[in-house]
Design a protein around this motif. Structure first.
Motif, short mmCIF file in Angstrom:
data_model
loop_
_atom_site.label_atom_id
_atom_site.label_comp_id
_atom_site.label_asym_id
_atom_site.label_seq_id
_atom_site.Cartn_x
_atom_site.Cartn_y
_atom_site.Cartn_z
N ASP A 34 -39.72 -51.15 99.93
CA ASP A 34 -40.65 -51.56 100.98
C ASP A 34 -41.61 -52.65 100.49
OD1 ASP A 34 -39.50 -49.43 102.27
OD2 ASP A 34 -41.36 -48.31 102.56
N ASP A 35 -42.19 -53.34 101.45
CA ASP A 35 -43.36 -54.24 101.28
C ASP A 35 -43.04 -55.61 100.69
OD1 ASP A 35 -44.60 -51.99 102.20
OD2 ASP A 35 -45.94 -51.71 100.49
N HIS A 85 -40.53 -53.73 108.60
CA HIS A 85 -41.62 -52.85 108.12
C HIS A 85 -42.95 -53.34 108.72
CE1 HIS A 85 -43.25 -49.80 105.52
NE2 HIS A 85 -43.83 -50.61 104.68
N HIS A 89 -48.16 -54.90 107.83
CA HIS A 89 -48.33 -53.55 107.28
C HIS A 89 -49.35 -52.78 108.11
CE1 HIS A 89 -48.17 -50.47 103.99
NE2 HIS A 89 -46.94 -50.95 103.97
ZN LIG Z 1 -45.22 -50.21 103.14
#
Ligand SMILES: [Zn+2]
Length: 205
Positions: A34-35, A85, A89
């Motif tokens: 993720d991210d 995602h 965020h």
């Molecule tokens: Zn995340």
């Protein structure tokens, strides 16, 4: 750490996928990152995966794809799948459904996918209901906590190796925050999974 959602959570969020446990499949494991993308971490992760012929799924942030389009391109060129995602965020609690969904819409300009993971796993049942009309919502059953500087690298690795099983969805990060831990954990994890006879696959739905 193993994450088994309580029954009421499963009832509140019936469309969420937590794992791919399946009696007929004793080997598949699903690593997720993720991210990202991040130029200091993502290419390194791709290189490690390649060494083991492992495939994974990258839940990217729209703002990072906008900033590093060439790094994002590398992910699919290496044969991995990508998920949305959100753009920034975004945290679901306290946001209207419209504002929440809008952030994933922004990300969709940069990431074309039918997979989605909500940041922080914090969102309301109605927000999930709206998003699940267009996306498969993917959570995880193994939490590495690779983003935390409060646990050792060894502990982080153990969080995964102790609990991982066929059908597991493992939560990792290809972000600056997790760089120190992931650079220790990933090569050892890939070696561990290979020894145990697991095959790392991308999520494709
Ligand atoms: Zn995340």
């Amino acid at each position: 750490m193993r994450f088994r959602p309580p029954k009421f959570i499963k009832r509140l969020y019936p469309s969420i996928i937590w794992n791919f446990y399946n009696d007929d499949d004793k080997t598949s494991v699903y690593l997720t990152f993720d991210d990202g993308p991040n130029p200091d971490v993502t290419p390194w992760v791709l290189e490690q995966l390649e060494k083991y012929n492992a495939k994974a799924t990258f839940f990217c942030l729209g703002k990072n794809v906008e900033q590093y389009p060439e790094v994002f391109k590398m992910i699919s060129e290496h044969g991995h799948s990508v998920g949305n995602h959100s753009y920034s965020h975004v945290k679901g609690f306290g946001l209207s459904v419209g504002r929440y969904v809008e952030d994933f819409d922004f990300a969709e300009e940069f990431i074309q996918t039918n997979l989605l993971r909500p940041p922080y796993a914090r969102c309301t049942p109605l927000q999930i209901k709206m998003l699940s009309q267009r996306f498969h919502i993917i959570m995880m059953d193994i939490v590495s906590r690779d983003y935390s500087n409060k646990i050792s690298r060894q502990h982080c690795l153990k969080n995964i190796t102790k609990y991982v099983q066929a059908g597991s969805i493992v939560g990792l990060h290809d972000s600056k925050k997790s760089e120190k831990n992931i650079k220790y954990v990933l090569p050892r994890l890939l070696e561990f999974l290979k020894e145990k006879g697991f095959e790392c696959k991308s999520i494709i739905l």
